[in-house]
Scaffold this motif. Structure first.
Motif, PDB file in Angstrom:
ATOM      1  N   PHE A  59       0.683  -1.170  -0.052  1.00 39.91           N
ATOM      2  CA  PHE A  59       0.133  -0.080   0.142  1.00 39.91           C
ATOM      3  C   PHE A  59       0.727   1.441  -0.109  1.00 39.91           C
ATOM      4  CE2 PHE A  59      -4.037  -2.069   1.544  1.00 39.91           C
ATOM      5  CZ  PHE A  59      -4.848  -1.383   0.373  1.00 39.91           C
ATOM      6  N   GLY A  60       1.868   1.218   0.682  1.00 41.85           N
ATOM      7  CA  GLY A  60       2.793   2.446   0.846  1.00 41.85           C
ATOM      8  C   GLY A  60       3.429   2.811  -0.530  1.00 41.85           C
ATOM      9  N   VAL A  61       3.806   1.864  -1.147  1.00 43.19           N
ATOM     10  CA  VAL A  61       4.499   2.077  -2.182  1.00 43.19           C
ATOM     11  C   VAL A  61       3.438   2.417  -3.528  1.00 43.19           C
ATOM     12  CG1 VAL A  61       4.699  -0.284  -3.666  1.00 43.19           C
ATOM     13  CG2 VAL A  61       6.406   1.291  -3.813  1.00 43.19           C
ATOM     14  N   VAL A  62       2.351   2.068  -3.352  1.00 40.98           N
ATOM     15  CA  VAL A  62       1.265   2.456  -4.250  1.00 40.98           C
ATOM     16  C   VAL A  62       1.055   3.918  -4.220  1.00 40.98           C
ATOM     17  CG1 VAL A  62      -1.283   2.562  -4.680  1.00 40.98           C
ATOM     18  CG2 VAL A  62      -0.289   0.179  -4.324  1.00 40.98           C
ATOM     19  N   PHE A  63       1.024   4.285  -3.025  1.00 38.96           N
ATOM     20  CA  PHE A  63       0.638   5.836  -2.735  1.00 38.96           C
ATOM     21  C   PHE A  63       1.984   6.589  -3.233  1.00 38.96           C
ATOM     22  CE2 PHE A  63      -2.622   4.511   0.214  1.00 38.96           C
ATOM     23  CZ  PHE A  63      -3.461   5.107  -0.379  1.00 38.96           C
ATOM     24  N   ASP A  64       3.245   5.992  -2.897  1.00 38.44           N
ATOM     25  CA  ASP A  64       4.388   6.695  -3.404  1.00 38.44           C
ATOM     26  C   ASP A  64       4.542   7.088  -5.208  1.00 38.44           C
ATOM     27  OD1 ASP A  64       5.101   6.971  -0.748  1.00 38.44           O
ATOM     28  OD2 ASP A  64       6.702   5.499  -0.763  1.00 38.44           O
ATOM     29  N   ARG A  65       4.147   5.997  -5.535  1.00 42.33           N
ATOM     30  CA  ARG A  65       3.889   5.814  -6.926  1.00 42.33           C
ATOM     31  C   ARG A  65       2.918   6.944  -7.428  1.00 42.33           C
ATOM     32  NH1 ARG A  65       3.344   0.625 -10.626  1.00 42.33           N
ATOM     33  NH2 ARG A  65       1.221   0.552  -9.556  1.00 42.33           N
ATOM     34  N   ARG A  66       1.688   6.958  -6.899  1.00 44.28           N
ATOM     35  CA  ARG A  66       0.873   7.944  -7.206  1.00 44.28           C
ATOM     36  C   ARG A  66       1.125   9.378  -7.149  1.00 44.28           C
ATOM     37  NH1 ARG A  66      -4.661   6.917  -4.288  1.00 44.28           N
ATOM     38  NH2 ARG A  66      -4.407   4.902  -5.613  1.00 44.28           N
ATOM     39  N   PHE A  67       1.897   9.582  -5.933  1.00 41.71           N
ATOM     40  CA  PHE A  67       2.326  11.022  -5.765  1.00 41.71           C
ATOM     41  C   PHE A  67       3.798  11.444  -6.359  1.00 41.71           C
ATOM     42  CE2 PHE A  67      -0.769  10.266  -2.495  1.00 41.71           C
ATOM     43  CZ  PHE A  67      -1.804  11.175  -2.680  1.00 41.71           C
ATOM     44  N   GLY A  68       4.415  10.386  -7.032  1.00 43.13           N
ATOM     45  CA  GLY A  68       5.730  11.045  -7.789  1.00 43.13           C
ATOM     46  C   GLY A  68       6.832  10.692  -6.760  1.00 43.13           C
ATOM     47  N   VAL A  69       6.753   9.881  -5.694  1.00 45.29           N
ATOM     48  CA  VAL A  69       8.025   9.675  -4.957  1.00 45.29           C
ATOM     49  C   VAL A  69       8.741   8.706  -5.721  1.00 45.29           C
ATOM     50  CG1 VAL A  69       8.721   8.726  -2.527  1.00 45.29           C
ATOM     51  CG2 VAL A  69       6.665  10.090  -2.897  1.00 45.29           C
ATOM     52  N   LEU A  70       8.506   7.790  -6.206  1.00 44.32           N
ATOM     53  CA  LEU A  70       9.144   6.708  -6.921  1.00 44.32           C
ATOM     54  C   LEU A  70      10.047   7.383  -7.829  1.00 44.32           C
ATOM     55  CD1 LEU A  70       7.287   3.437  -6.979  1.00 44.32           C
ATOM     56  CD2 LEU A  70       9.043   4.154  -5.377  1.00 44.32           C
ATOM     57  N   GLU A  71       9.363   8.308  -8.706  1.00 48.33           N
ATOM     58  CA  GLU A  71       9.930   9.024  -9.648  1.00 48.33           C
ATOM     59  C   GLU A  71      11.123   9.823  -9.124  1.00 48.33           C
ATOM     60  OE1 GLU A  71      10.284  10.221 -13.513  1.00 48.33           O
ATOM     61  OE2 GLU A  71       8.830   8.788 -12.848  1.00 48.33           O
ATOM     62  N   ARG A  72      10.915  10.705  -7.944  1.00 50.80           N
ATOM     63  CA  ARG A  72      12.038  11.499  -7.484  1.00 50.80           C
ATOM     64  C   ARG A  72      13.380  10.229  -6.895  1.00 50.80           C
ATOM     65  NH1 ARG A  72       7.932  14.089  -5.437  1.00 50.80           N
ATOM     66  NH2 ARG A  72       7.927  13.318  -3.527  1.00 50.80           N
ATOM     67  N   MET A  73      12.814   9.037  -6.810  1.00 47.56           N
ATOM     68  CA  MET A  73      14.132   8.286  -6.442  1.00 47.56           C
ATOM     69  C   MET A  73      14.955   7.941  -7.406  1.00 47.56           C
ATOM     70  SD  MET A  73      12.274   5.311  -3.889  1.00 47.56           S
ATOM     71  CE  MET A  73      11.548   5.741  -2.363  1.00 47.56           C
ATOM     72  N   ARG A  74      14.710   8.167  -8.606  1.00 47.22           N
ATOM     73  CA  ARG A  74      15.538   7.843  -9.721  1.00 47.22           C
ATOM     74  C   ARG A  74      16.724   8.550  -9.929  1.00 47.22           C
ATOM     75  NH1 ARG A  74      11.225   7.470 -14.927  1.00 47.22           N
ATOM     76  NH2 ARG A  74      10.015   5.619 -14.343  1.00 47.22           N
ATOM     77  N   VAL A  75      16.488   9.904  -9.102  1.00 47.68           N
ATOM     78  CA  VAL A  75      17.874  10.973  -9.277  1.00 47.68           C
ATOM     79  C   VAL A  75      18.742  10.417  -8.034  1.00 47.68           C
ATOM     80  CG1 VAL A  75      16.552  12.511 -10.638  1.00 47.68           C
ATOM     81  CG2 VAL A  75      16.763  12.629  -8.050  1.00 47.68           C
ATOM     82  N   THR A  76      18.285   9.835  -7.147  1.00 52.24           N
ATOM     83  CA  THR A  76      19.123   9.432  -5.996  1.00 52.24           C
ATOM     84  C   THR A  76      20.365   8.444  -6.153  1.00 52.24           C
ATOM     85  OG1 THR A  76      17.870   7.527  -5.121  1.00 52.24           O
ATOM     86  CG2 THR A  76      17.215   9.929  -4.521  1.00 52.24           C
ATOM     87  N   PRO A  77      21.268   8.206  -5.625  1.00 53.34           N
ATOM     88  CA  PRO A  77      22.401   7.441  -5.989  1.00 53.34           C
ATOM     89  C   PRO A  77      22.130   6.110  -4.949  1.00 53.34           C
ATOM     90  CG  PRO A  77      23.141   9.003  -4.163  1.00 53.34           C
ATOM     91  CD  PRO A  77      21.873   9.516  -4.709  1.00 53.34           C
ATOM     92  N   ALA A  78      21.229   5.961  -4.402  1.00 53.01           N
ATOM     93  CA  ALA A  78      20.850   4.732  -3.592  1.00 53.01           C
ATOM     94  C   ALA A  78      20.802   3.508  -4.477  1.00 53.01           C
ATOM     95  CB  ALA A  78      19.663   4.988  -2.357  1.00 53.01           C
TER      96      ALA A  78
END
Length: 245
Positions: free
Chosen positions: A72-91
């Protein structure tokens, strides 16, 4: 490389855990269903079985409900663009997954400890060694379920995640023998339940809570749990990598 991944995992874990601890209602809500069964069904079950049989079943049910719905957590993160912002992190993608999974495991562990404590108040008498070994098994199981839950959440349509997982969780809990040992089930149902890895985890937990450690049942349960964890984390990492490529 390994040190960097470990540091990233730790930072993401701390961030996610801080959010989880702020949302205390979520922690309580996740444990409500097994707790209701313990309080209302437990005294009835105790007339035909033991608390050492029932409580491990409720722990597996709790794991399926709590970490099984972690996506559920990642569903909301994807919906609000959090996963998109993770693309620019070096993690690393593994750190992105494990930071979340470890948070889910800690939440499950806290819920399990509360469930066990209430079980002791009702009559559970699992030995300390069996209890600690059982909690270790729960940690690995929780990591497996959370990883799979994230993989499912990132694979299917976000609107389907809740109904799909809710539909899957109940049959898995029943087939594991959460409420009654599958040895009491009809032959065809007993055979069907052997397909589910959760049956072997649960039977190992019951042996541990009964004070039986060096048994084939415990060995098989540990092996199945370990294989499930390796496969689940590998699948989860692959899906995370694809999503954040």
């Amino acid at each position: 490389m390994i040190g960097s991944a470990a540091r990233d995992t730790w930072l993401l874990f701390r961030h996610n855990l801080a959010i989880t601890l702020q949302q205390k209602f979520g922690l309580v809500f996740g444990a409500i269903q097994p707790m209701v069964f313990l309080v209302l069904f437990g005294p009835i079950f105790a007339t035909i079985g033991t608390w050492e049989t029932l409580v491990p079943g409720l722990i597996v049910q709790l794991g399926l409900v709590s970490t099984g719905m972690a996506g559920f957590g990642v569903v909301f993160d994807r919906r609000f663009g959090v996963l998109e912002r993770m693309r620019v992190t070096p993690a690393s993608r593994l750190a992105l997954l494990l930071g979340r999974v470890l948070n889910n495991v800690v939440a499950l562990l806290l819920q399990t400890v509360v469930l066990v404590a209430v079980g002791y108040a009702f009559g559970l008498r699992a030995p300390a060694a069996g209890l600690l070994a059982g909690l270790a098994l729960v940690v690995v199981l929780g990591a497996s379920l959370a990883s799979l839950s994230y993989a499912v959440a990132l694979t299917i349509d976000e609107n389907l995640f809740a109904p799909v997982m809710s539909t899957i969780v109940l049959p898995l809990a029943l087939l594991s023998g959460s409420f009654l040992p599958m040895s009491m089930a009809p032959g065809w149902l007993d055979v069907l339940s052997r397909i589910s890895p959760f049956r072997y985890v649960l039977e190992a937990l019951r042996d541990l809570f009964a004070g039986h450690y060096a048994t084939g049942t415990v060995g098989l349960g540990v092996a199945v749990t370990a294989v499930l964890a390796v496969v689940s984390v590998a699948v989860g990492t692959r899906v995370f990598s694809r999503e954040n490529a």
